[in-house]
Design a protein around this motif. Sequence first.
Motif, PDB file in Angstrom:
ATOM      1  N   LEU A   1       0.860  -1.191   0.000  1.00  0.00           N
ATOM      2  CA  LEU A   1       0.000   0.000   0.000  1.00  0.00           C
ATOM      3  C   LEU A   1       0.894   1.238   0.000  1.00  0.00           C
ATOM      4  N   ILE A   2       0.361   2.338  -0.482  1.00  0.00           N
ATOM      5  CA  ILE A   2       1.129   3.598  -0.484  1.00  0.00           C
ATOM      6  C   ILE A   2       0.893   4.273   0.867  1.00  0.00           C
ATOM      7  N   ASP A   3       1.996   4.472   1.605  1.00  0.00           N
ATOM      8  CA  ASP A   3       1.880   4.976   2.978  1.00  0.00           C
ATOM      9  C   ASP A   3       1.266   6.363   3.055  1.00  0.00           C
ATOM     10  N   GLU A   4       1.427   7.161   1.989  1.00  0.00           N
ATOM     11  CA  GLU A   4       0.959   8.546   2.049  1.00  0.00           C
ATOM     12  C   GLU A   4      -0.521   8.681   1.689  1.00  0.00           C
ATOM     13  N   LEU A   5      -1.152   7.549   1.337  1.00  0.00           N
ATOM     14  CA  LEU A   5      -2.574   7.611   0.966  1.00  0.00           C
ATOM     15  C   LEU A   5      -3.408   6.922   2.035  1.00  0.00           C
ATOM     16  N   THR A   6      -4.613   7.427   2.213  1.00  0.00           N
ATOM     17  CA  THR A   6      -5.535   6.791   3.156  1.00  0.00           C
ATOM     18  C   THR A   6      -6.066   5.489   2.550  1.00  0.00           C
TER      19      THR A   6
ATOM     20  N   PHE B   1      -4.433   5.670   7.623  1.00  0.00           N
ATOM     21  CA  PHE B   1      -3.279   5.388   6.779  1.00  0.00           C
ATOM     22  C   PHE B   1      -2.805   3.968   7.049  1.00  0.00           C
TER      23      PHE B   1
END
Lengths: 225, 826
Positions: A94-99, A138
């Motif tokens: 998952l992309i850490d900066e996206l919810t 997040f």
Amino acid sequence: MLITEKLTKVFLTDEVETTALNRVNFEVKAGEFVAIMGPSGCGKSTLLNIIGLLDNPTGGQYFFDGTDVAGMKESERTLVRKGKIGFVFQSFNLIDELTVFENIELPLLYLKTPPAERKQKVDAVMERLGITARRAHFPQQLSGGQQQRVAIARAVIAGPKLILADEPTGNLDSAHGNEVMELLGKLNAEGTTIVMVTHSPTDSKRAHRIVQLFDGQIVNGTKPD
Amino acid sequence: MFSHYLTVAWRHLAKQRAFTLVNLLGLASAMAACLFIFIYVHYETHYDTFWPNSAQIYRVVHDRYQNNELSFKSAKAYWGLGHTAKEQLPEVAAATEIFTDKVTASYEENQILDIAMFGVEETFPDVFQLNYLARKSENPFTDLHSSAFSESAARRLFGTTEAIGKWFKIGSWEFEVTTVFKDLPANTHMPFDLLLSKQTYLWYFANKKRTSNRADPKENNNYQAMKPVTKWDWSYAGNFTYLRLKPKTDPEQVEAKINQIKGDYLKHITKDGGWIDFHLQALSGIHLNSNRTMEAVSNGDRRSVWAMGILALVILGIAWMNFVNLTLARSLERAKEVGIRKVAGASRRHLITQYFVEYGLINLLSVVLAVVLVILLQPVVWNILGRKPIALTLLLEPGFLAVSGLVFLAGIVISGFYPALIQSSYSSLSLFKPGHKASAHRLDPRKALVICQFTATIILIIGVITIYRQIDFMRSQDLGVNIERTLVSYSPMSVIGSPARMNTLETYKAKVRALPGVENIATSSSLPGKEIIWQRQDIRKAADLPNETKNYAYAYIDHDFIPTLKLNLVAGRNFSNNAGAETNTVILNESAARQLGYTEPAGAVDAFILMGGKPYQVVGVLKDYHQESLKKEIRPVVLFYGYKWLYDIGYYAIKLNSADIRASVKSIEEVWKQVYPTAHFEYSFLDEAFDKQYQSDRQFGVLFTLLTLLALFIAALGLYGLATYSIQKRTKEIGIRKVNGATAQEIILMLTGEFTKWVGVAFAIACPIAYLVMNRWLQNFAYRTELSWVTFAIAGVAALLIALVTVFYQAYAAATRNPVAALRYE
């Protein structure tokens, strides 16, 4: 759904040549649930990457949905892959900066889905997977099982025909692992083709068929016990 | 989609606070420096553009030749030329002639010293349109006493800008304020606060015995008839002459025509082997492109201005390189995200767009921070540079906003293009193999960028050292004249034309000489530190042919001048105290003796020269001394004995030998008030006045130093960020090396060695470039220092030390960390 003929992948470094896949003939029909098993380094992930159009073979042919995709450039592979293939990884990715919401809607963004429709679809899939309460969180704030559910949600949001899962329960405890396998089973029952790489004999029992790989070659294709 | 990119960009910046801060600081400080420099460059390149029709206004200047050799280039033109041009050339819409002076104006108890005064004609408003705040009538100069004051000068003298009808004095002459005009902007090559009618001023000089009498109507009505000078004689090149050409006129055509008609008016020059070439200078180009004799004020230097502009871009380039370097250093961390996005369906175009939004955001934040820095720091910066504050409203002008916008966009493209290209090239397989790229890169661009940055900073360091060495060289050279402890004052205006002027002067000299702490006092028409304005082109050896005359500067001195300033007579004698005996004698400097053809100074003594056909005997030769700064060559000078300057402004130079300078000055002032009761005592010190010639060089040096320090700071910031990241990536390797026996010292040497190699390469590239550039710059000085190897060595060592200091802490922390912790990190 997909057919490989004499599929070969050779990795070249300065002095070493490694044959990861050696003339593999592999077929998956639509609606099948296939498990690929084998020891570490046998070429399972390489085969999955090529099937998922993340990589190109160095030899042989690969037909996805009737189209020869073996020699395509990355940009062409992206277009073929978009909306048709979903991925579930061992380490969730998952992309850490996206919810949670933003991670799930990612494929729809690149499919230029209008915002209202995106919201509706993401809400529906979150509801289905029981992660609605985490929509604004997040990834760092979720447990492993929750993260994998988010990854599965992202994989299915665009309604792909094929889901590729690379050791989907590898980083999960047994309870969460079972949850994930249940989900995959339901998706397959609804008609989604699933190809899964796994070390787990328990997980492989969910599959219609097990394919054994050894040293880059398919040695056995059997139904699970 | 854009809001998604913006959200992601903001979160990335917030997550990587340290690197965001390093990037922001680097970019913002470079942008702030650029903004300051652009404001300065804009200011310097827009001199006199505020005048209506400025694009059509030209100044007429001339080059004087004598016997085919260039004597001098003057900023002035001949009386009558402007009016001749207006009469004879249809391309000339208007012409005006101005002469300039500095006077002391007094009103009741107030005085303004050295107020810049222009004597102007009735045609002045046809060329230069002032902004009037108040005036008695349309015509500013209706009678003998009329004058026009600037608002700030009016406020200083009268305490108010409502000065119409107020009477003030210049010496004993009285004038009425009939006009008050808005202050001129500071960026003009011809600043003035007071306008008098040129005819009035000339009338006063011609009628020195008369004082104005407001009540006498005859004076008011007859002064025009009593004007002493005709308009058309072209005899004296003492005016600034300006032409306003008709629209779409080719100035070269007008220039050619003036040179065609000049022949009729300059026979008195051409008959003696002289020649004049006239040129037209665009009004807005005078400040940066004109460096002639007799300029109204010291002009700027176009090369310095453009050097500053280039420097601004270099600093911005260094900051952009920093940004690229730091972004690339962290690019592998984003490889996984790129892989995920590509798996999710992102094309390369999507990713490039995403990165450009992110870089645009950081550039935008940097611009905002830069503007804040400019607003906060501008009083400090202008103060350090010794300049009046330049209005920041310039930042809001459309042209400036457009240029800034272009630079901003260029910054995003230049600094973002390559990182966006690299980062978007990571394939989907980056998920599985971080660092797996679409193609292999043989050349490490980060090293190249760091080398570029340090090359630029080493060149700047060499530049700064050279500039200060040159200033120091000029200030430490033996001038050949002793200017220490020398108090200088102007001769008072009240003596001009006064029959008692000589007696008064002798009284003053005797009283001053008798004061304790005074060694000597001398009078002259010129002193070191200023250009000798008076020149003659008709001087030759008596034995030479008439067409062998050459150009010489000349001045009048008394017998005390040489001993007071401790000039060195290498042959012959000084002037005696007998004016009668020295009527037809001269003293030369060595350059003048050489120009006359004497290889040895002694050879010139007792020889005769002719000036205007009149013979003068050479009685002495002075060793060459620096009349002006060491930026200029020593000119041939002829010194006459006498007080001809009593018809003009002269100088009193008083050599002090007292320990208590203040007390001596007080005593001298008391004597002045006794001898010249109506004249204001104003003084300066000769060494300070001489040193002022280097003021612009010092300011340039300060600015250059500040910018170099900024460039160093930005480069060090970038190196710090890069070192932090590079060393972090080698944590496992360092742990393994320590486990296998490496000492902390060996680790530190290994880590710092890589960076010092880059600095070494930068030094090798920088040296030849710096040598060429600074060698070229030094050619601007008649007397110059050498480019020493020491300068280059200092620059190299400084760059190396800065790099080591920047990197050392990171290397030390990594080298002294517990190896188990390092391995566990992996």
